[in-house]
Design a protein around this motif. Structure first.
Motif, mmCIF file in Angstrom:
data_model
loop_
_atom_site.group_PDB
_atom_site.id
_atom_site.type_symbol
_atom_site.label_atom_id
_atom_site.label_comp_id
_atom_site.label_asym_id
_atom_site.label_seq_id
_atom_site.Cartn_x
_atom_site.Cartn_y
_atom_site.Cartn_z
ATOM 1 N N GLY A 104 18.242 3.917 -12.367
ATOM 2 C CA GLY A 104 16.815 3.966 -12.682
ATOM 3 C C GLY A 104 16.026 3.033 -11.796
ATOM 4 N N ALA A 105 16.345 3.033 -10.495
ATOM 5 C CA ALA A 105 15.625 2.165 -9.572
ATOM 6 C C ALA A 105 14.117 2.362 -9.707
ATOM 7 N N ARG A 106 13.715 3.636 -9.915
ATOM 8 C CA ARG A 106 12.289 3.939 -10.090
ATOM 9 C C ARG A 106 12.056 4.672 -11.410
ATOM 10 N N ILE A 107 12.787 4.289 -12.449
ATOM 11 C CA ILE A 107 12.635 4.951 -13.741
ATOM 12 C C ILE A 107 11.246 4.710 -14.328
ATOM 13 N N CYS A 108 10.624 3.587 -13.981
ATOM 14 C CA CYS A 108 9.261 3.339 -14.482
ATOM 15 C C CYS A 108 8.281 4.339 -13.874
ATOM 16 N N ASN A 109 8.472 4.692 -12.602
ATOM 17 C CA ASN A 109 7.644 5.741 -11.992
ATOM 18 C C ASN A 109 7.806 7.055 -12.738
ATOM 19 N N ALA A 110 9.048 7.381 -13.096
ATOM 20 C CA ALA A 110 9.313 8.633 -13.805
ATOM 21 C C ALA A 110 8.644 8.634 -15.173
ATOM 22 N N ALA A 111 8.732 7.512 -15.876
ATOM 23 C CA ALA A 111 8.140 7.424 -17.212
ATOM 24 C C ALA A 111 6.623 7.529 -17.154
ATOM 25 N N ASP A 154 -1.487 4.235 -10.057
ATOM 26 C CA ASP A 154 -2.325 4.065 -8.865
ATOM 27 C C ASP A 154 -1.549 4.451 -7.607
ATOM 28 N N ASP A 155 -0.275 4.086 -7.545
ATOM 29 C CA ASP A 155 0.552 4.441 -6.395
ATOM 30 C C ASP A 155 0.707 5.958 -6.298
ATOM 31 N N VAL A 207 3.668 19.125 5.025
ATOM 32 C CA VAL A 207 3.580 17.979 4.119
ATOM 33 C C VAL A 207 3.961 18.399 2.707
ATOM 34 N N ALA A 208 4.895 17.674 2.115
ATOM 35 C CA ALA A 208 5.284 17.935 0.727
ATOM 36 C C ALA A 208 4.242 17.348 -0.219
ATOM 37 N N THR A 209 4.133 17.928 -1.391
ATOM 38 C CA THR A 209 3.237 17.403 -2.427
ATOM 39 C C THR A 209 4.014 16.412 -3.286
ATOM 40 N N PRO A 210 3.582 15.158 -3.348
ATOM 41 C CA PRO A 210 4.360 14.164 -4.094
ATOM 42 C C PRO A 210 4.228 14.321 -5.603
ATOM 43 N N GLN A 211 5.301 13.992 -6.300
ATOM 44 C CA GLN A 211 5.247 13.884 -7.755
ATOM 45 C C GLN A 211 4.939 12.444 -8.174
ATOM 46 N N THR A 212 5.441 11.495 -7.368
ATOM 47 C CA THR A 212 5.214 10.076 -7.698
ATOM 48 C C THR A 212 4.670 9.378 -6.459
ATOM 49 N N ASN A 213 5.356 8.373 -5.957
ATOM 50 C CA ASN A 213 4.840 7.578 -4.848
ATOM 51 C C ASN A 213 5.555 7.834 -3.534
ATOM 52 N N ILE A 214 6.431 8.827 -3.499
ATOM 53 C CA ILE A 214 7.235 9.113 -2.305
ATOM 54 C C ILE A 214 7.066 10.579 -1.932
ATOM 55 N N LEU A 262 2.099 -1.138 -4.463
ATOM 56 C CA LEU A 262 0.978 -1.932 -4.993
ATOM 57 C C LEU A 262 0.158 -2.623 -3.910
ATOM 58 N N ASN A 263 0.680 -2.688 -2.695
ATOM 59 C CA ASN A 263 -0.106 -3.238 -1.597
ATOM 60 C C ASN A 263 -0.785 -2.153 -0.758
ATOM 61 N N THR A 264 -0.707 -0.902 -1.211
ATOM 62 C CA THR A 264 -1.387 0.204 -0.540
ATOM 63 C C THR A 264 -2.706 0.477 -1.257
ATOM 64 N N THR A 265 -3.804 0.402 -0.539
ATOM 65 C CA THR A 265 -5.114 0.619 -1.147
ATOM 66 C C THR A 265 -5.660 2.001 -0.775
ATOM 67 N N ALA A 266 -6.720 2.402 -1.487
ATOM 68 C CA ALA A 266 -7.383 3.666 -1.152
ATOM 69 C C ALA A 266 -7.932 3.633 0.272
ATOM 70 N N ALA A 267 -8.420 2.459 0.691
ATOM 71 C CA ALA A 267 -8.918 2.317 2.061
ATOM 72 C C ALA A 267 -7.788 2.466 3.077
ATOM 73 N N ASP A 268 -6.599 1.961 2.729
ATOM 74 C CA ASP A 268 -5.444 2.135 3.607
ATOM 75 C C ASP A 268 -5.128 3.615 3.790
ATOM 76 N N VAL A 269 -5.183 4.359 2.701
ATOM 77 C CA VAL A 269 -4.898 5.791 2.756
ATOM 78 C C VAL A 269 -5.864 6.478 3.718
ATOM 79 N N GLU A 270 -7.146 6.159 3.596
ATOM 80 C CA GLU A 270 -8.151 6.763 4.481
ATOM 81 C C GLU A 270 -7.862 6.425 5.939
ATOM 82 N N ARG A 271 -7.488 5.176 6.192
ATOM 83 C CA ARG A 271 -7.221 4.762 7.573
ATOM 84 C C ARG A 271 -6.000 5.478 8.144
ATOM 85 N N VAL A 272 -4.951 5.600 7.351
ATOM 86 C CA VAL A 272 -3.746 6.278 7.824
ATOM 87 C C VAL A 272 -4.049 7.744 8.151
#
Length: 346
Positions: free
Chosen positions: A174-181, A258-259, A278-285, A321-331
């Protein structure tokens, strides 16, 4: 935080997160003791808190998810036993073969379905008969999330019920079980239902700098302490780092949404670029397919723009958690500009 760490946009993994000032304050002020003797109050509080949150009797703090997964497999299996596991699973593919090397445990890899699950019929088919020719099948090991994909509660219930009916134990990476929950809108307890043991990573989306917690019943965890010691995971005044894990569990679970939102927006922006699949993400990956001829140029452009990504034909992007909405726009803007000017050689 160093200037270098904060001035780059890092999409390689959610393991790259920097501890917040509040988390650092919690670490600085943590009461400590000798955890090998069992008297570090902060480690004990982390273990008890995690056990309560995820619905288990006890917990064991370990330096890494690789170690907590290995401890679980060493407890569930003896030499010559095997565990059933997905071909894409971290415990099989990305943890150095530790169960085989250190435990003489045979993995039985099974193809993952496109949704990340292992077909129930395949699980049943790979359980070995009681015959001296075969390794003894002892445990079903699943992972959630797997490659960013969420295994739903109904599937998990069916898979763990099948395993238990056939006499197997069940372990969840459950490395990312919190994301799943969070994605499913269910409790952490419900996300772990049906599993005899669970490894929860604190240093990915939850944002702690180090550590994982292995969860199980009291006897299982007590026996796990011996394996942790043998594997070099017996730490002393570990409350200094356990405090970060406590802070993460208390403050950083629900914010994983948020992620997920940032990943969805990043995916949508990149999907407008004709040259990318581009794949459509379910979580943060999520993953993007990059034309092979574009990889070197894209890699150099991102580095010049202070964006870190592991660029290849099959590129994984991860928000955290260190990725912001502004970062997304810039990328999205950097990718868009690059591919506007890029044309494959004729």
């Amino acid at each position: 935080m160093s200037h270098d760490a904060t001035s780059w946009i890092d999409l390689r993994s959610d393991t790259v997160t920097q501890p917040s000032e509040a988390m650092r304050d919690a670490m600085h002020g943590a009461p400590v003791g000798d955890d090998v003797y069992g008297d570090d109050p902060t480690v004990n509080r982390l273990q008890d808190t995690a056990a309560e949150l995820f619905g288990f009797e006890a917990g064991l703090y370990a330096p890494s998810g690789t170690q907590s997964n290995l401890i679980a497999l060493l407890l569930h299996c003896a030499r010559g036993d095997e565990y059933l596991v997905g071909q894409e699973a971290h415990t099989y593919k990305y943890e150095g073969g530790g169960a085989a090397v250190l435990g003489s445990i045979q993995p039985q890899p099974i193809a993952n379905q496109p949704d990340g699950s292992i077909a129930l019929a395949d699980i049943a088919a790979y359980i070995k008969p009681d015959d001296m020719h075969f390794a003894r099948t002892r445990v079903l090991a699943l992972e959630n999330t797997i490659g960013g994909r969420v295994l739903g509660a109904d599937y998990m219930a069916a898979a763990t019920s099948l395993a238990h009916a056939r006499g197997l134990a069940t372990h969840l990476d459950g490395a990312r079980i919190c994301n799943a929950a969070v994605k499913q809108g269910i409790s952490l307890r419900d996300a772990c239902a049906g599993f005899d043991s669970v490894s929860v990573c604190l240093s990915k989306g939850l944002g702690a700098p180090v550590g994982s917690v292995l969860l199980g019943n009291k006897t299982f965890i007590e026996q796990g302490k011996r394996w942790r010691k043998m594997l070099g995971g017996g730490m002393r005044q570990a409350g200094m780092i356990a405090a970060a894990g406590l802070y993460a569990l208390e403050h950083n679970v629900q914010r994983l949404a948020d992620d997920h939102s940032n990943a969805a927006n990043l995916s949508a922006g990149l999907a407008r670029i004709a040259q990318l699949k581009v794949a459509t993400p379910q979580t943060n990956i999520f993953y993007i397919e990059v034309p092979p001829a574009a990889c070197d140029g894209l890699r150099a452009t991102l580095a010049r723009e202070r964006i870190r990504a592991t660029v290849g034909q099959h590129t994984r992007l991860v928000t955290h958690l260190n990725t912001t909405a502004a970062d997304v726009e810039r990328v999205v803007a950097v990718f868009t500009t690059f591919f506007k000017d890029w044309h494959p050689a004729s």
